[in-house]
Design a protein around this motif. Sequence first.
Motif, short mmCIF file in Angstrom:
data_model
loop_
_atom_site.label_atom_id
_atom_site.label_comp_id
_atom_site.label_asym_id
_atom_site.label_seq_id
_atom_site.Cartn_x
_atom_site.Cartn_y
_atom_site.Cartn_z
N ALA A 36 -1.77 25.68 10.52
CA ALA A 36 -0.55 26.26 11.12
C ALA A 36 0.51 25.73 11.68
O ALA A 36 1.58 26.24 11.30
CB ALA A 36 -1.00 27.80 12.58
N TYR A 37 0.28 24.56 12.65
CA TYR A 37 1.79 23.72 13.14
C TYR A 37 1.86 23.36 11.44
O TYR A 37 3.36 23.63 11.61
CB TYR A 37 1.43 22.16 13.49
CG TYR A 37 1.96 22.15 14.23
CD1 TYR A 37 2.96 22.04 15.15
CD2 TYR A 37 2.81 20.95 13.51
CE1 TYR A 37 4.13 21.28 15.45
CE2 TYR A 37 3.71 19.84 13.72
CZ TYR A 37 4.84 20.59 15.39
OH TYR A 37 5.65 18.90 15.17
N MET A 38 1.99 22.45 10.50
CA MET A 38 2.31 22.90 9.29
C MET A 38 3.24 23.51 8.77
O MET A 38 4.02 23.21 7.56
CB MET A 38 1.54 21.62 8.22
CG MET A 38 0.80 20.58 9.03
SD MET A 38 2.45 19.04 10.25
CE MET A 38 2.77 18.34 8.96
N ALA A 39 1.89 24.51 8.82
CA ALA A 39 3.13 25.97 7.91
C ALA A 39 4.22 26.78 8.59
O ALA A 39 4.85 26.86 7.88
CB ALA A 39 1.99 27.65 8.37
N GLN A 40 4.17 25.91 10.13
CA GLN A 40 5.78 26.36 10.57
C GLN A 40 6.32 24.62 10.22
O GLN A 40 7.51 25.67 9.96
CB GLN A 40 5.73 26.53 12.61
CG GLN A 40 4.84 27.60 12.64
CD GLN A 40 4.02 27.22 14.29
OE1 GLN A 40 4.91 26.61 14.84
NE2 GLN A 40 3.64 28.60 14.55
N VAL A 41 5.99 24.21 9.27
CA VAL A 41 7.18 22.98 9.74
C VAL A 41 7.10 23.05 7.94
O VAL A 41 9.03 23.13 7.26
CB VAL A 41 5.83 21.75 9.50
CG1 VAL A 41 7.17 20.99 8.32
CG2 VAL A 41 6.09 21.13 10.72
N ALA A 42 6.55 23.68 6.98
CA ALA A 42 6.75 24.67 6.48
C ALA A 42 7.67 24.94 5.97
O ALA A 42 8.86 25.53 5.13
CB ALA A 42 5.49 25.16 4.57
N ASP A 43 7.94 26.34 6.72
CA ASP A 43 8.42 27.31 7.16
C ASP A 43 10.44 27.34 7.04
O ASP A 43 11.49 27.51 6.54
CB ASP A 43 8.21 28.69 8.22
CG ASP A 43 7.14 29.42 7.85
OD1 ASP A 43 6.87 29.46 6.92
OD2 ASP A 43 6.27 29.86 8.83
N ARG A 44 10.22 26.01 8.26
CA ARG A 44 11.25 25.65 8.44
C ARG A 44 12.55 24.43 7.43
O ARG A 44 13.40 24.86 7.67
CB ARG A 44 11.46 24.38 9.88
CG ARG A 44 10.79 24.51 11.48
CD ARG A 44 10.56 24.28 12.26
NE ARG A 44 11.57 23.32 12.53
CZ ARG A 44 11.42 21.99 13.63
NH1 ARG A 44 10.01 21.22 13.78
NH2 ARG A 44 12.48 21.48 13.75
N VAL A 45 11.02 23.74 6.85
CA VAL A 45 11.94 22.69 5.37
C VAL A 45 13.09 23.94 4.56
O VAL A 45 13.50 24.20 3.78
CB VAL A 45 10.83 22.67 5.05
CG1 VAL A 45 11.01 21.82 3.47
CG2 VAL A 45 10.42 21.37 5.49
N ALA A 46 11.89 25.19 5.01
CA ALA A 46 12.79 26.40 3.93
C ALA A 46 12.65 25.86 2.76
O ALA A 46 13.65 26.29 1.81
CB ALA A 46 13.58 26.66 4.34
N MET A 47 12.16 26.11 1.81
CA MET A 47 12.06 25.64 0.20
C MET A 47 11.09 26.70 -0.11
O MET A 47 9.33 26.17 -0.54
CB MET A 47 11.55 24.16 -0.15
CG MET A 47 12.60 23.54 0.50
SD MET A 47 12.94 21.85 -0.15
CE MET A 47 12.85 21.61 -2.43
N PRO A 48 11.03 27.19 -0.64
CA PRO A 48 10.00 28.48 -1.90
C PRO A 48 9.44 28.15 -3.22
O PRO A 48 8.53 28.73 -3.40
CB PRO A 48 10.63 30.08 -1.57
CG PRO A 48 12.83 29.47 -1.54
CD PRO A 48 12.44 28.49 -0.77
N GLU A 49 10.36 27.29 -3.44
CA GLU A 49 9.36 26.38 -4.53
C GLU A 49 8.51 25.82 -4.50
O GLU A 49 7.96 24.93 -5.54
CB GLU A 49 10.53 26.18 -5.87
CG GLU A 49 11.56 24.87 -4.94
CD GLU A 49 12.25 24.91 -4.21
OE1 GLU A 49 13.41 24.65 -4.04
OE2 GLU A 49 12.48 26.61 -3.31
#
Length: 218
Positions: A36-49
Amino acid sequence: MQSNPHPAHGPFWYGPPLEEAALIIYAVHGRGQTPAYMAQVADRVAMPEVAWVLPAAHNRSWYPQSFLAPIEENQPVLDDALETVRTQLGVLLGQDGPPVGVLGFSQGACLLSEYLLQDQPHLAGAILHTGGYLGSSEREWAASPESNLVGLSVELFTAREDAWVPLHRVEATRHAFRSLGATVELTAYDDPEHHLNEDSIRRIRRYLRHRTVLPTGL
């Protein structure tokens, strides 16, 4: 003989399906964290592709001691963790899909540093945030006959005075990757908090944008 406990907990897919992804990032969390922590990082990076593959450590730890402890003090758990990365990345790299890169934070960055320097796999990129290779002293690394690190772009991030990761080991890790032919950029922050700050998130986003490949037909 005890089996490897880590694969029972993942990995988890986060983001677009394989056929719609322009890049896959295998993102390894730190000690005490979960995917879940890395999912939050993914959300912050915000690249849907970008699709994120998130492994999970048994009991939230990839190995028991400090990454600066003698390697034998982290065995056999360290070898289990390395085998987990090796197997899961092998599946991703064996697919007919978009490029695959890795991102690790803290203990995850240490684990990935060790794996990359040992196995020297073919990847689209590597981001290692606040970590370095394992062991109580600096080590020399030899290129394997099948090394794919030549030309690999590696991004290292750390704090100049992190509580757990000394700058000298991150610098030694930079030297190790360069000695094997990788191109390395190290960003050291005057920010002692053990986290990914907003500047590093922006730099990660920029780095990933240069490595995305849109699926044909889109």
